[in-house]
Motif scaffolding. Structure first.
Motif, short mmCIF file in Angstrom:
data_model
loop_
_atom_site.label_atom_id
_atom_site.label_comp_id
_atom_site.label_asym_id
_atom_site.label_seq_id
_atom_site.Cartn_x
_atom_site.Cartn_y
_atom_site.Cartn_z
N GLY A 103 0.84 -1.23 0.03
CA GLY A 103 0.00 0.00 -0.14
C GLY A 103 0.82 1.30 -0.10
N SER A 104 0.26 2.18 0.69
CA SER A 104 0.90 3.67 0.69
C SER A 104 2.36 3.50 1.22
CB SER A 104 0.21 4.65 1.10
OG SER A 104 -1.15 4.83 0.43
N LYS A 105 3.05 4.56 1.03
CA LYS A 105 4.49 4.70 1.62
C LYS A 105 4.25 5.24 2.78
CE LYS A 105 7.32 3.04 -1.65
NZ LYS A 105 8.18 1.83 -1.50
N GLY A 106 5.10 4.78 3.82
CA GLY A 106 5.18 5.54 5.01
C GLY A 106 6.47 6.05 5.30
N THR A 107 6.61 6.73 6.30
CA THR A 107 8.07 7.62 6.74
C THR A 107 8.11 7.71 8.02
OG1 THR A 107 9.75 9.24 6.09
CG2 THR A 107 7.33 10.07 6.21
N ILE A 108 9.06 8.54 8.85
CA ILE A 108 9.03 8.56 10.07
C ILE A 108 7.95 9.21 10.77
CG2 ILE A 108 11.73 8.52 9.86
CD1 ILE A 108 11.65 11.43 10.43
N GLU A 109 8.02 8.82 12.06
CA GLU A 109 6.74 9.43 12.85
C GLU A 109 7.50 10.87 13.47
OE1 GLU A 109 4.48 7.34 16.18
OE2 GLU A 109 5.77 8.64 17.28
N HIS A 235 -6.65 -3.70 9.14
CA HIS A 235 -5.60 -3.15 8.08
C HIS A 235 -4.35 -2.47 9.06
CE1 HIS A 235 -9.07 -3.37 5.43
NE2 HIS A 235 -8.24 -3.32 4.65
N GLN A 236 -3.29 -2.47 8.39
CA GLN A 236 -2.01 -2.07 9.06
C GLN A 236 -2.18 -0.63 9.12
OE1 GLN A 236 1.58 -3.72 7.36
NE2 GLN A 236 0.51 -5.25 6.55
N LEU A 237 -1.93 -0.01 10.22
CA LEU A 237 -1.72 1.57 10.34
C LEU A 237 -0.50 1.82 9.61
CD1 LEU A 237 -2.06 3.63 13.77
CD2 LEU A 237 0.25 3.71 12.46
N ILE A 238 -0.73 3.11 9.06
CA ILE A 238 0.36 3.79 8.35
C ILE A 238 1.02 4.82 8.81
CG2 ILE A 238 -0.87 4.64 6.67
CD1 ILE A 238 1.44 4.15 4.52
N THR A 239 2.17 5.23 9.35
CA THR A 239 2.60 6.45 9.70
C THR A 239 3.42 6.84 8.39
OG1 THR A 239 2.68 5.69 11.91
CG2 THR A 239 3.95 7.55 11.44
N THR A 240 3.09 8.21 8.36
CA THR A 240 3.70 8.80 6.94
C THR A 240 3.98 10.50 7.35
OG1 THR A 240 4.00 8.96 4.74
CG2 THR A 240 1.59 9.26 5.84
N GLN A 241 4.64 11.06 6.28
CA GLN A 241 4.63 12.58 6.13
C GLN A 241 4.30 12.88 4.80
OE1 GLN A 241 8.12 14.13 7.79
NE2 GLN A 241 8.22 13.08 9.54
N VAL A 250 13.01 19.97 0.27
CA VAL A 250 12.32 18.52 -0.13
C VAL A 250 13.75 17.72 -0.66
CG1 VAL A 250 11.12 17.42 -1.80
CG2 VAL A 250 9.91 19.44 -0.68
N GLU A 251 14.70 18.26 -1.14
CA GLU A 251 15.70 17.48 -1.93
C GLU A 251 16.83 17.19 -0.84
OE1 GLU A 251 15.43 16.38 -4.86
OE2 GLU A 251 13.53 17.70 -5.12
N ASP A 252 16.83 18.00 0.27
CA ASP A 252 17.82 17.74 1.18
C ASP A 252 17.62 18.01 2.69
OD1 ASP A 252 17.67 20.33 1.06
OD2 ASP A 252 19.82 20.79 1.01
N ASP A 253 16.48 17.10 2.93
CA ASP A 253 15.98 16.79 4.26
C ASP A 253 16.87 16.38 5.30
OD1 ASP A 253 14.21 16.67 6.33
OD2 ASP A 253 13.34 14.92 5.65
N ILE A 254 17.09 17.11 6.32
CA ILE A 254 18.21 16.76 7.56
C ILE A 254 17.64 15.47 7.85
CG2 ILE A 254 16.77 17.98 9.14
CD1 ILE A 254 20.77 17.35 9.18
N ALA A 255 16.40 15.11 7.84
CA ALA A 255 15.99 13.76 8.66
C ALA A 255 15.95 12.72 7.43
CB ALA A 255 14.50 13.83 9.22
N SER A 256 16.27 13.00 6.15
CA SER A 256 16.31 12.05 4.95
C SER A 256 15.06 11.22 5.17
CB SER A 256 17.40 10.90 5.35
OG SER A 256 18.80 11.58 5.52
N ALA A 257 13.88 11.76 5.21
CA ALA A 257 12.59 11.14 5.27
C ALA A 257 11.50 11.26 3.91
CB ALA A 257 11.83 11.52 6.75
N VAL A 258 11.92 12.08 3.27
CA VAL A 258 11.36 12.43 1.96
C VAL A 258 11.53 11.32 0.98
CG1 VAL A 258 10.91 14.03 0.09
CG2 VAL A 258 11.57 14.88 2.22
N LYS A 259 10.27 10.98 0.40
CA LYS A 259 10.26 9.91 -0.69
C LYS A 259 9.30 10.36 -1.86
CE LYS A 259 10.17 5.93 2.70
NZ LYS A 259 9.35 4.78 3.26
#
Length: 286
Positions: A103-109, A235-241, A250-259
């Protein structure tokens, strides 16, 4: 806690770090899993071995070692371990945890999640101050299962920073639930959430993490984003941003969380001020 904080003051790394640490400790004490001795042995041994390899490969001196030791101690005293781990480690944990999802992509909380936000129907406006600054934003979409069926009554939990980059309950001067809420989708899984566009923000730089960033010559910025937890029974919970196309960092996020799959394309609202974005969530079966 229902009182609104009205005292204006400057947010600090120490204050936000202490709040994030306290939130984590509370959640961990409530639902911490039992540790598997063999897994702890494997992971701890490999982590320590990796540190040994770095020391040997780079011929680390005692002077450098003492600086590192002092910094690690200060991270703890500043209450910044949640910040450090969420910025530089969590994105890889999330990548491993969700690698088999269809399903949809997740990323950090991230460190600023708070459970228990107010609940709203499918067409909702998040709590905000009467004079809340920022461009109006309509965030809408649908929640479905991987087989395409709508998920009636799905929960969309949302929280984000304000126009100054601050989160309610982690900075002074903000109402308790500012820009935070649980939204229940309608019988077709649809939702509409009215809020404001968040701003990019620096992670706190007046503490130990800021010292590391300065010493390494990095920037401390996160791109503007919406935090979400989306769930439905069975269903599985998804955590995302979700991020904004063309936004700073967006291209150089300090947290490397952008997809790439998490970038929104804002468009002007046809009959009002501000922008609208549409994003549909697809949840894996539990």
């Amino acid at each position: 806690m229902t009182d609104i904080i009205t005292t204006q003051a400057t947010a600090t790394a120490a204050a936000s770090g202490a709040a994030a640490t306290e939130r984590f400790r509370t959640r961990q004490s409530e639902d911490a899993p039992a540790a598997d001795t063999k897994r702890v042995d494997t992971l701890a041994t490999e982590l320590i071995t990796a540190v040994h390899d770095i020391v040997r490969r780079h011929q680390v001196t005692y002077a450098e070692y003492d600086v590192l030791k002092s910094w690690l101690i200060q991270v703890g005293e500043d209450g910044e371990w949640p910040l450090f781990l969420d910025v530089w480690v969590e994105h890889v944990i999330e990548e491993v945890a969700s690698e088999n999802r269809a399903g949809s992509k997740g990323t950090i909380e991230g460190p600023y999640y708070v459970p228990g936000a107010p609940r709203f129907p499918a067409d909702a406006t998040l709590p905000m101050r009467d004079d809340e600054e920022g461009a109006p934003l309509l965030f809408q979409g649908q929640v479905t299962s991987v087989d395409g069926s709508p998920l009636a009554g799905a929960t969309i939990e949302i929280w984000h920073a304000d126009n100054d980059g601050y989160y309610a309950q982690f900075a002074p001067g903000l109402p308790e639930w500012n820009l935070r809420g649980h939204v229940t989708a309608d019988d077709q899984g649809n939702f509409k959430i009215r809020t404001i566009e968040p701003a990019p923000y620096q992670i706190p730089t007046d503490g130990s993490c800021g010292n590391l960033i300065a010493a390494a010559g990095w920037h401390a910025w996160r791109p503007a984003h919406l935090h979400l937890k989306v769930s439905a029974p069975g269903h599985q919970l998804i955590t995302t941003q979700l991020y904004f196309q063309g936004g700073q960092y967006v291209e150089d996020d300090i947290a490397s969380a952008v997809k790439p799959e998490l970038i929104l394309a804002p468009a002007p609202v046809a009959d009002g001020d501000g922008n609208q974005v549409t994003y549909d969530f697809v949840l894996d079966k539990a």
